[in-house]
Design an enzyme around this catalytic site. Structure first.
Site, PDB file in Angstrom:
ATOM      1  N   GLY A 184       0.935  -1.188   0.131  1.00  0.00           N
ATOM      2  CA  GLY A 184      -0.064   0.108  -0.230  1.00  0.00           C
ATOM      3  C   GLY A 184       0.821   1.159   0.114  1.00  0.00           C
ATOM      4  N   GLY A 186       2.530   2.501  -2.817  1.00  0.00           N
ATOM      5  CA  GLY A 186       2.755   3.174  -3.909  1.00  0.00           C
ATOM      6  C   GLY A 186       4.269   2.508  -4.858  1.00  0.00           C
ATOM      7  N   SER A 188       4.200  -0.553  -5.536  1.00  0.00           N
ATOM      8  CA  SER A 188       3.591  -1.661  -6.549  1.00  0.00           C
ATOM      9  C   SER A 188       3.908  -3.152  -5.885  1.00  0.00           C
ATOM     10  CB  SER A 188       4.226  -1.578  -7.799  1.00  0.00           C
ATOM     11  OG  SER A 188       3.017  -1.778  -8.686  1.00  0.00           O
ATOM     12  N   SER A 189       3.687  -3.205  -4.653  1.00  0.00           N
ATOM     13  CA  SER A 189       3.805  -4.830  -4.141  1.00  0.00           C
ATOM     14  C   SER A 189       2.834  -5.705  -4.802  1.00  0.00           C
ATOM     15  CB  SER A 189       3.758  -4.635  -2.662  1.00  0.00           C
ATOM     16  OG  SER A 189       2.551  -3.861  -2.179  1.00  0.00           O
ATOM     17  N   ASP A 244       3.293  -0.900 -13.987  1.00  0.00           N
ATOM     18  CA  ASP A 244       3.823  -1.848 -12.936  1.00  0.00           C
ATOM     19  C   ASP A 244       4.251  -3.201 -13.337  1.00  0.00           C
ATOM     20  OD1 ASP A 244       2.930   0.356 -11.764  1.00  0.00           O
ATOM     21  OD2 ASP A 244       1.204  -0.642 -10.254  1.00  0.00           O
ATOM     22  N   SER A 287      -2.559   3.729   1.494  1.00  0.00           N
ATOM     23  CA  SER A 287      -3.922   3.712   0.654  1.00  0.00           C
ATOM     24  C   SER A 287      -4.697   2.437   0.506  1.00  0.00           C
ATOM     25  CB  SER A 287      -3.483   4.256  -0.694  1.00  0.00           C
ATOM     26  OG  SER A 287      -3.951   3.878  -1.667  1.00  0.00           O
TER      27      SER A 287
HETATM   28  P1  NG1 Z   1       0.412   1.667  -7.715  1.00  0.00           P
HETATM   29  O1  NG1 Z   1      -1.102   1.898  -6.727  1.00  0.00           O
HETATM   30  O2  NG1 Z   1       1.473   2.471  -7.137  1.00  0.00           O
HETATM   31  O3  NG1 Z   1       0.710   0.032  -7.779  1.00  0.00           O
HETATM   32  C1  NG1 Z   1      -1.200   2.277  -9.901  1.00  0.00           C
HETATM   33  C2  NG1 Z   1      -1.595   1.729 -11.003  1.00  0.00           C
HETATM   34  C3  NG1 Z   1      -0.576   1.828 -12.264  1.00  0.00           C
HETATM   35  C4  NG1 Z   1      -0.613   3.430 -12.246  1.00  0.00           C
HETATM   36  C5  NG1 Z   1      -0.265   4.112 -11.091  1.00  0.00           C
HETATM   37  C6  NG1 Z   1      -0.420   5.839 -11.146  1.00  0.00           C
HETATM   38  C7  NG1 Z   1      -1.999  -0.765 -10.140  1.00  0.00           C
HETATM   39  C8  NG1 Z   1      -1.533  -2.000 -10.166  1.00  0.00           C
HETATM   40  N1  NG1 Z   1      -1.017   0.206 -10.675  1.00  0.00           N
HETATM   41  O4  NG1 Z   1      -0.160   2.113  -9.188  1.00  0.00           O
HETATM   42  O5  NG1 Z   1      -0.770   1.234 -13.334  1.00  0.00           O
HETATM   43  O6  NG1 Z   1      -1.738   3.761 -13.052  1.00  0.00           O
HETATM   44  O7  NG1 Z   1      -1.400   3.717  -9.965  1.00  0.00           O
HETATM   45  O8  NG1 Z   1       0.391   6.246 -12.122  1.00  0.00           O
HETATM   46  O9  NG1 Z   1      -3.071  -0.428  -9.915  1.00  0.00           O
HETATM   47 MG    MG Z   2      -0.365  -1.741  -6.834  1.00  0.00          MG
END
Ligand code: NG1
Ligand code: MG
Length: 536
Positions: A184, A186, A188-189, A244, A287
């Site tokens: 959570g 950002g 991208s775990s 990601d 988040s």
């Molecule tokens: P996070 O929540 O950081 O994994 C998400 C989206 C990305 C991209 C970013 C904003 C997922 C897996 N990934 O990243 O594709 O849109 O937000 O730039 O939800």
């Molecule tokens: Mg994610």
């Protein structure tokens, strides 16, 4: 970097460690994981899959509009050790494809689940296997299941087998997960989990090596893995773009990546300027995607798609009634771009000049309530020119959102500005002595995320402000936002001073020291992409 390259499979740990570009601490985790697997399951793992998290340097919330982004994989990663469960095992659950999933983190308890095969035998059925994933409450194993779901439905579905293929059953699997990407935040775990899970289930079912023999290709190609993982991650209920998964699969330790999605997935290395260090700092606001997707992430996906359709209409572009045209496609069509053409700063600026004149169409006509900026659902449908049932079908039937007003103007303005900043950032990486320019683009990106895209939060605004005060060239939120991490560009010689200043000034860090401080604020370096270790 070619999407056609195969996924690396190592049989020798020193080759693997040599290619990873990660530090000793991260190497030790492989040994610990294998030993713990053996302790829990009474046998050695047959495979360990690895997928890294990523930090996005610039290009936020534009991947699903199909504009290019600029992330880099980080050394923090997810590892999954796995082995087929043999019939003689003392563990229960031998039904086809059943899974015993453990996690090294004590907070995440053992989960046992099995997919069910849909028995109608209809070869054209889109879903051959079902695996329940609760999208209301995202649990650690939801991401393991998401990866598994895709493997089952791509590789064990009658519709995907040719006449000569034997219908095979998936093996029962024991697996153990360990992760060093904070959840959570950002980084991208989630994508790292889904990619690692997809790879683990492919490997343990013999689908990585079989792919080589069946088609004569070198194993599974990276582009395919990105596509399967993107689809798989949607199973958890977030309609993400492909940044990601692409970063996690296609990265390389020598550089960051410029990833473009239009007209097809492509990743180009971008060498970062010497002396530049990107520091990640966690705001410690988590988040929760399961709770907020309807009002935040998924809502932005719909807002940007609808804005694209309205602009296409206003520009007189023919996009057909049913297509979910993206803002990137609107740029291409309005500029008369040739098929397969890549966009550069000059061509994007030219196209945007024309589109900018139409942007006002996205603003509400009568705004008498200050709190409700944006157009209503009714106004929005009217602007698209679609019949309400067609609109519902194209824009709402596949996604859950919750909103009364839609800020189409602000969202489109952010996407266009951010798309241009990504290209400027990429080009500026080639110039010498350009850290100030890179920093300025990062600051502008944060400002746009905060004011136009509304994906920041007070803590992220505060932390990026403190970072600039502490000497960063630039600082911005990274990833989806609404919490999670920031990324700051700092001169190599200033890293220690910078971290010390942030520790002193960001209140949630005051009592942190040593390893606990290093968990929340750390310098990143690009790492290699996903791979598999075959234990021999
Ligand atoms: P996070 O929540 O950081 O994994 C998400 C989206 C990305 C991209 C970013 C904003 C997922 C897996 N990934 O990243 O594709 O849109 O937000 O730039 O939800
Ligand atoms: Mg994610």
């Amino acid at each position: 970097m070619a999407a056609k390259q195969g996924i690396p499979i190592y049989t020798n740990l020193s080759d693997l460690f040599g290619s990873l570009g990660v530090s000793l601490k991260h190497v030790e985790r492989w040994h610990d994981l294998a030993a713990e697997f053996e302790r829990r399951f009474g046998k050695k793992p047959t495979y360990i899959s690895r997928a890294p998290g990523r930090v996005n340097l610039i290009g936020e919330h534009i991947d699903y509009a199909l504009f290019g982004v600029l992330p880099t994989a980080i050394e923090r990663d997810i590892l999954i050790a796995c082995a087929p469960r043999d019939a003689a095992s003392s563990l229960p659950h031998h039904s086809p494809g059943s899974v015993i999933a453990d996690n090294m983190h004590t907070k995440y308890t053992r989960q046992i689940f099995a997919p069910s095969q849909l028995s109608d035998g209809n070869a054209s059925h889109a879903e051959a296997w079902r695996l329940d994933i609760d999208t209301k409450e995202l649990r650690w194993e939801s991401y393991v299941k998401a990866g598994y779901y895709g493997v089952l439905n791509h590789h064990f579905a009658p519709a995907n087998l040719s006449d000569n293929d034997e219908i095979q059953q998936p093996v029962a699997v024991d697996l153990l997960v360990t992760g060093s990407v904070p959840a959570g935040s950002g980084l991208s775990s989630s994508a790292a989990m889904v990619v690692a899970s997809t790879l683990a289930f492919l490997a343990v079912n013999g689908k990585l090596e079989n792919a080589a023999t069946a088609s004569g290709n070198a194993l599974l190609n990276k582009g395919d893995l990105v596509r399967i993982s993107m689809e798989n991650e949607k199973r958890v209920g977030v309609n993400s773009g492909g940044m990601d998964q692409a970063a996690s699969v296609m990265s390389d330790p020598s550089s960051a990546l410029y990833i473009s999605f239009h007209p097809e997935l492509k990743a180009e290395p971008v060498r970062l300027p010497p002396g530049a260090v990107f520091i990640v700092a966690n705001s410690l606001v988590v988040s929760d995607k399961a709770v907020t997707a309807k009002r935040r992430y998924n809502l932005r996906v719909v807002e940007t798609l609808v804005a694209a359709r309205i602009l296409a209409r206003s520009l007189g572009l023919d996009v057909g009634e049913k297509a979910r045209v993206t803002l990137r496609q609107v740029v291409g069509l309005s500029a008369g771009e040739k098929e397969g053409e890549d966009i550069g700063v000059v061509s994007l600026m030219g196209a945007l000049k024309r589109i900018q004149q139409e942007l006002d169409i996205l603003k509400p006509k009568n705004q008498d309530n200050e709190d409700e900026l944006g157009v209503t659902m009714e106004e929005m449908i009217g602007l698209t020119g679609l019949a309400p049932d067609v609109f519902y079908d194209v824009y709402l039937s596949w996604v859950e959102i919750e909103a009364t007003h839609f800020q189409l103007y602000q969202r489109a303005a952010h996407v266009f500005g951010e798309a241009l900043r990504v290209l400027e950032f990429r080009d500026a990486c080639l110039e010498v002595d350009n850290l100030s320019k890179l920093g300025q683009l990062m600051n502008e990106s944060h400002f746009s995320c905060s004011t136009l895209f509304d994906c920041s939060c007070p803590e992220l605004d505060q932390l990026t402000h403190l970072a600039r005060t502490a000497g960063a060239y630039g600082s911005r939120l990274t990833g989806a936002g609404w919490g999670g991490c920031t990324v700051s560009l700092v001169a190599e010689s200033e890293v220690d001073t910078f971290i010390r200043k942030i520790r002193e000034t960001y209140p949630p860090y005051k009592d942190l020291d040593g390893e606990t401080l290093n968990e929340v604020i750390f310098a990143t370096k690009p790492s290699s992409g996903a791979c598999v270790y075959k234990v021999e």
